[in-house]
Enzyme design. Structure first.
Site, PDB file in Angstrom:
ATOM      1  N   ASN A   1       8.108  -5.640  -0.951  1.00  0.00           N
ATOM      2  CA  ASN A   1       7.998  -4.440  -0.116  1.00  0.00           C
ATOM      3  C   ASN A   1       6.530  -4.342   0.271  1.00  0.00           C
ATOM      4  O   ASN A   1       5.711  -3.830  -0.499  1.00  0.00           O
ATOM      5  CB  ASN A   1       8.461  -3.177  -0.842  1.00  0.00           C
TER       6      ASN A   1
ATOM      7  N   HIS B   1       4.153  -4.497   9.019  1.00  0.00           N
ATOM      8  CA  HIS B   1       4.098  -4.376  10.478  1.00  0.00           C
ATOM      9  C   HIS B   1       2.791  -4.880  11.075  1.00  0.00           C
ATOM     10  O   HIS B   1       2.639  -4.901  12.290  1.00  0.00           O
ATOM     11  CB  HIS B   1       4.294  -2.897  10.866  1.00  0.00           C
TER      12      HIS B   1
ATOM     13  N   GLU C   1      12.739  -9.494   1.830  1.00  0.00           N
ATOM     14  CA  GLU C   1      11.981  -8.342   2.343  1.00  0.00           C
ATOM     15  C   GLU C   1      12.719  -7.072   1.930  1.00  0.00           C
ATOM     16  O   GLU C   1      13.935  -6.972   2.094  1.00  0.00           O
ATOM     17  CB  GLU C   1      11.879  -8.407   3.869  1.00  0.00           C
TER      18      GLU C   1
ATOM     19  N   ALA D   1       3.185  -0.779   4.810  1.00  0.00           N
ATOM     20  CA  ALA D   1       2.725  -0.833   6.205  1.00  0.00           C
ATOM     21  C   ALA D   1       2.216  -2.222   6.602  1.00  0.00           C
ATOM     22  O   ALA D   1       2.207  -2.559   7.792  1.00  0.00           O
ATOM     23  CB  ALA D   1       1.647   0.213   6.424  1.00  0.00           C
TER      24      ALA D   1
ATOM     25  N   ARG E   1       7.161   0.566  13.557  1.00  0.00           N
ATOM     26  CA  ARG E   1       7.770  -0.016  12.353  1.00  0.00           C
ATOM     27  C   ARG E   1       8.879  -1.022  12.697  1.00  0.00           C
ATOM     28  O   ARG E   1       9.518  -1.574  11.807  1.00  0.00           O
ATOM     29  CB  ARG E   1       8.357   1.086  11.460  1.00  0.00           C
TER      30      ARG E   1
ATOM     31  N   TYR F   1      11.186   8.823   1.265  1.00  0.00           N
ATOM     32  CA  TYR F   1      11.161   7.781   0.232  1.00  0.00           C
ATOM     33  C   TYR F   1      11.830   8.186  -1.087  1.00  0.00           C
ATOM     34  O   TYR F   1      11.935   7.374  -1.994  1.00  0.00           O
ATOM     35  CB  TYR F   1       9.709   7.355  -0.032  1.00  0.00           C
TER      36      TYR F   1
ATOM     37  N   ASP G   1       1.699 -15.616   6.893  1.00  0.00           N
ATOM     38  CA  ASP G   1       1.289 -17.008   6.669  1.00  0.00           C
ATOM     39  C   ASP G   1       1.450 -17.404   5.207  1.00  0.00           C
ATOM     40  O   ASP G   1       1.871 -18.523   4.906  1.00  0.00           O
ATOM     41  CB  ASP G   1      -0.167 -17.210   7.108  1.00  0.00           C
TER      42      ASP G   1
ATOM     43  N   HIS H   1      12.674  -2.640   1.805  1.00  0.00           N
ATOM     44  CA  HIS H   1      12.140  -1.327   2.176  1.00  0.00           C
ATOM     45  C   HIS H   1      13.048  -0.243   1.632  1.00  0.00           C
ATOM     46  O   HIS H   1      14.283  -0.389   1.648  1.00  0.00           O
ATOM     47  CB  HIS H   1      12.056  -1.167   3.693  1.00  0.00           C
ATOM     48  N   LEU H   2      12.448   0.846   1.205  1.00  0.00           N
ATOM     49  CA  LEU H   2      13.229   2.009   0.781  1.00  0.00           C
ATOM     50  C   LEU H   2      13.920   2.632   1.989  1.00  0.00           C
ATOM     51  O   LEU H   2      15.115   2.934   1.960  1.00  0.00           O
ATOM     52  CB  LEU H   2      12.306   3.041   0.128  1.00  0.00           C
ATOM     53  N   SER H   3      13.147   2.855   3.045  1.00  0.00           N
ATOM     54  CA  SER H   3      13.682   3.440   4.273  1.00  0.00           C
ATOM     55  C   SER H   3      14.200   2.326   5.177  1.00  0.00           C
ATOM     56  O   SER H   3      14.010   1.139   4.882  1.00  0.00           O
ATOM     57  CB  SER H   3      12.574   4.227   4.988  1.00  0.00           C
TER      58      SER H   3
ATOM     59  N   ARG I   1       4.957  11.042  -2.382  1.00  0.00           N
ATOM     60  CA  ARG I   1       4.746  10.629  -0.985  1.00  0.00           C
ATOM     61  C   ARG I   1       6.011  10.875  -0.154  1.00  0.00           C
ATOM     62  O   ARG I   1       7.049  10.237  -0.403  1.00  0.00           O
ATOM     63  CB  ARG I   1       4.421   9.136  -0.964  1.00  0.00           C
TER      64      ARG I   1
ATOM     65  N   PRO J   1       0.792  -1.218   0.000  1.00  0.00           N
ATOM     66  CA  PRO J   1       0.000   0.000   0.000  1.00  0.00           C
ATOM     67  C   PRO J   1       0.830   1.278   0.000  1.00  0.00           C
ATOM     68  O   PRO J   1       1.889   1.350   0.632  1.00  0.00           O
ATOM     69  CB  PRO J   1      -0.807  -0.101   1.309  1.00  0.00           C
ATOM     70  N   ASN J   2       0.302   2.245  -0.721  1.00  0.00           N
ATOM     71  CA  ASN J   2       0.845   3.617  -0.812  1.00  0.00           C
ATOM     72  C   ASN J   2       2.122   3.722  -1.642  1.00  0.00           C
ATOM     73  O   ASN J   2       2.606   4.824  -1.878  1.00  0.00           O
ATOM     74  CB  ASN J   2       1.064   4.227   0.584  1.00  0.00           C
TER      75      ASN J   2
ATOM     76  N   ARG K   1      13.073   4.342  12.511  1.00  0.00           N
ATOM     77  CA  ARG K   1      11.853   5.154  12.509  1.00  0.00           C
ATOM     78  C   ARG K   1      10.971   4.839  13.731  1.00  0.00           C
ATOM     79  O   ARG K   1      11.472   4.368  14.739  1.00  0.00           O
ATOM     80  CB  ARG K   1      11.138   4.935  11.168  1.00  0.00           C
TER      81      ARG K   1
HETATM   82  C1  DQA Z   1       8.282   1.050   3.632  1.00  0.00           C
HETATM   83  C2  DQA Z   1       8.429   1.216   5.142  1.00  0.00           C
HETATM   84  C3  DQA Z   1       7.088   0.983   5.827  1.00  0.00           C
HETATM   85  O1  DQA Z   1       7.227   1.170   7.229  1.00  0.00           O
HETATM   86  C4  DQA Z   1       6.064   1.964   5.304  1.00  0.00           C
HETATM   87  O2  DQA Z   1       4.799   1.696   5.901  1.00  0.00           O
HETATM   88  C5  DQA Z   1       5.962   1.972   3.834  1.00  0.00           C
HETATM   89  C6  DQA Z   1       7.198   1.936   3.059  1.00  0.00           C
HETATM   90  C7  DQA Z   1       9.600   1.410   2.888  1.00  0.00           C
HETATM   91  O3  DQA Z   1       9.741   1.024   1.733  1.00  0.00           O
HETATM   92  O4  DQA Z   1      10.461   2.091   3.454  1.00  0.00           O
HETATM   93  O5  DQA Z   1       4.887   2.076   3.260  1.00  0.00           O
HETATM   94  O6  DQA Z   1       7.991  -0.305   3.346  1.00  0.00           O
END
Ligand code: DQA
Length: 147
Positions: free
Chosen positions: A75, A81, A99, A78, A112, A24, A88, A101-103, A19, A11-12, A108
């Protein structure tokens, strides 16, 4: 036939570019897909790249990756978390799971610091910004013996 790597985004992440760019970066999801495509081409991999804002759709795609993908990069945004359903689904994937993540979520907010993805993954790439997507494709290639 070239091994297939699935890259799934949660998501997002469709909003990347606008964003919270201070967290990011300015690259869009299409830019990240282009990075992955370039890395995949260089390593002789086929790429499937998808994004969804819906948990159930991501679960369905993870189930699909179980039989269709040589490696999975996720990725989960959210949902990382919060989602036991994604955890599962990942537990059923026999191939490598990365796994991504950009950040760096560990730098943080405390909410998270929990990852339901990490506990079902081979390894984690976080905090390298857009370059992390290229690194994830390289890692996937190594793990399936193509890199
Ligand atoms: C994220 C980190 C997550 O905590 C956050 O909810 C995101 C982006 C990242 O790519 O850094 O949506 O997955």
């Amino acid at each position: 036939m070239a091994p297939v790597v699935h890259v799934l985004n949660g998501p997002n992440l469709n909003m990347l570019g606008t964003r919270e760019p201070e967290i990011y970066g300015r690259e869009t999801l299409a830019d990240l897909e282009a990075r992955c495509q370039e890395a995949a081409d260089g390593l002789g991999l086929e790429l499937v790249f998808r994004q969804s804002n819906h948990e159930g759709e991501l679960v369905g795609w993870i189930q699909e990756a179980r039989t269709e993908a040589a490696a999975l990069v996720l990725n989960a945004g959210a949902f990382t978390h919060t989602s036991i359903a994604i955890h599962d689904a990942l537990k059923m994937v026999d191939g490598p799971v990365i796994e991504l993540h950009l950040s760096n979520p560990h730098r943080r907010e405390a909410f998270r610091h929990v990852s339901h993805v990490a506990t079902a993954s081979t390894g984690v790439i976080a905090g390298f910004g857009p370059h992390g997507y290229s690194l994830a494709i390289e890692a996937a290639a190594r793990l399936i013996g193509e890199g």
